[in-house]
Design a protein around this motif. Structure first.
Motif, mmCIF file in Angstrom:
data_model
loop_
_atom_site.group_PDB
_atom_site.id
_atom_site.type_symbol
_atom_site.label_atom_id
_atom_site.label_comp_id
_atom_site.label_asym_id
_atom_site.label_seq_id
_atom_site.Cartn_x
_atom_site.Cartn_y
_atom_site.Cartn_z
ATOM 1 N N ARG A 1 0.826 -1.210 0.000
ATOM 2 C CA ARG A 1 0.000 0.000 0.000
ATOM 3 C C ARG A 1 0.864 1.264 0.000
ATOM 4 N NH1 ARG A 1 -4.906 -1.510 4.305
ATOM 5 N NH2 ARG A 1 -5.504 -3.490 3.305
ATOM 6 N N ILE A 2 1.952 1.256 0.776
ATOM 7 C CA ILE A 2 2.856 2.413 0.793
ATOM 8 C C ILE A 2 3.421 2.648 -0.608
ATOM 9 C CG2 ILE A 2 5.026 3.341 1.682
ATOM 10 C CD1 ILE A 2 4.511 1.715 4.260
ATOM 11 N N ILE A 3 3.870 1.572 -1.251
ATOM 12 C CA ILE A 3 4.451 1.687 -2.593
ATOM 13 C C ILE A 3 3.413 2.206 -3.573
ATOM 14 C CG2 ILE A 3 5.396 0.365 -4.531
ATOM 15 C CD1 ILE A 3 6.747 -1.455 -2.411
ATOM 16 N N SER A 4 2.181 1.709 -3.484
ATOM 17 C CA SER A 4 1.116 2.150 -4.384
ATOM 18 C C SER A 4 0.840 3.638 -4.231
ATOM 19 C CB SER A 4 -0.157 1.345 -4.111
ATOM 20 O OG SER A 4 -1.240 1.823 -4.870
ATOM 21 N N VAL A 5 0.737 4.099 -2.972
ATOM 22 C CA VAL A 5 0.504 5.525 -2.718
ATOM 23 C C VAL A 5 1.664 6.358 -3.240
ATOM 24 C CG1 VAL A 5 0.359 7.266 -0.886
ATOM 25 C CG2 VAL A 5 -1.035 5.192 -0.738
ATOM 26 N N CYS A 6 2.887 5.917 -2.946
ATOM 27 C CA CYS A 6 4.075 6.665 -3.371
ATOM 28 C C CYS A 6 4.197 6.703 -4.896
ATOM 29 C CB CYS A 6 5.330 6.060 -2.752
ATOM 30 S SG CYS A 6 5.467 6.329 -0.976
#
Length: 304
Positions: free
Chosen positions: A91-96
């Motif tokens: 999720r962090i990677i997707s947001v970033c």
């Protein structure tokens, strides 16, 4: 007469007193309330909101820097999956990915952690957009652990560089004596990490500045990661692993000023603040000020 007003903790009515929250929202900011990788004192999940409270209460006046009247475009928190590192990382990677795609070549993104493991996911995303990233880390610890079982935020850098060594040029600043397993020195050498112990920078910063400028010359941009435990525990008591004989905040500011001079800053994070163990919000307030110094120094140098 109507004597009602918006709720506030301030009883000073000064209409000209503008705070960070009152200015144009131009700097992207994201909270990542994850601390399930913490082997010591949990609580960093509460840091994003605690640091926000301090950040938005500050003002823009500063000595010997151009006053940048900016605010933060607060995008909210990543919706972490409690206890699930893999899903939260995804999720962090997707947001970033979405944010870096939109703001490439514009202002750096500010991240409020969370334990230090969040930095790995941020950088896995950022590395999709740049060939070579200068990674400058303020930390009392190498974060190069090799664990057989369990989760720890002390292994994130090792995990990142195992498969992505060629993407990063790394400097670690503030490593503390008597705080790290000795085997990590060899791992740091293997990855070509430039390491500066806390004692190395007490009298002279010229070697640190030299390495910083080499990184600036040989990368597409700089990412700054500020683990608050690099600071002495008298300044930053509210962290996962408090550090005796750590760095002083004004040493950090001097180094940040050098990092931001004639450089391209891609992102900045602050990690390992643990509000439940803090004293009078000292550590959250210091984290907020270091972030402001970083972005103000960068934009002031860039636009000055």
């Amino acid at each position: 007469m109507n004597y009602l007003e918006e709720p506030s903790n301030s009883f000073i009515r000064d209409e000209k007193d503008k705070k960070i929250k009152d200015f144009e929202k131009s700097i992207p900011l994201i909270g990542i309330p994850w601390d399930w990788s913490t082997a010591g004192k949990p609580g960093a999940r509460f840091a994003p909101q605690s640091i926000r409270n301090e950040l938005y209460s500050l003002r823009t006046d500063v000595y010997e820097l151009n006053e940048i009247k900016f605010g933060f475009n607060d995008l909210g928190n990543v919706r972490i999956s409690p206890g699930d590192l893999n899903e939260t990382s995804r999720r962090i990677i997707s947001v970033c990915d979405d944010v870096f795609k939109k703001i490439k070549e514009k202002n750096p993104v500010i991240f409020l952690g969370g334990d230090h493991s969040i930095t790995k996911s941020i950088l896995l995303s950022l590395s999709k957009f740049y060939n070579k990233i200068g990674l400058i880390i303020f930390d009392a610890h190498y974060d190069l652990r090799e664990v057989k079982e369990g989760l720890t935020s002390g292994s994130w850098l090792n995990e990142l560089l195992k498969d992505n060594k060629e993407k990063f040029n790394v400097i670690e600043i503030g490593i503390s004596n008597y705080s790290n397993p000795s085997y990590m020195k060899e791992i740091a050498k293997k990855y070509g990490i430039k390491v500066f112990y806390r004692d190395q920078i007490i009298d002279d910063l010229k070697d640190v500045f030299y390495e910083i400028n080499k990184v600036k010359e040989n990368t597409d941009g700089i990412y700054i990661s500020i683990d608050m435990d690099h600071l002495d525990q008298s300044f930053a008591p509210g962290v996962n692993s408090p550090t005796a004989l750590g760095m002083y905040p004004h040493e950090t500011i001097k180094i940040i000023n050098e990092i931001t001079r004639n450089s391209k800053i891609l992102g900045i994070d602050t990690t390992e603040v643990s509000p439940p163990y803090d004293i009078n919000n000292n550590t959250s307030r210091l984290a907020a000020k270091l972030l402001l110094y970083s972005i103000n120094s960068y934009l002031g140098n860039k636009n000055g």
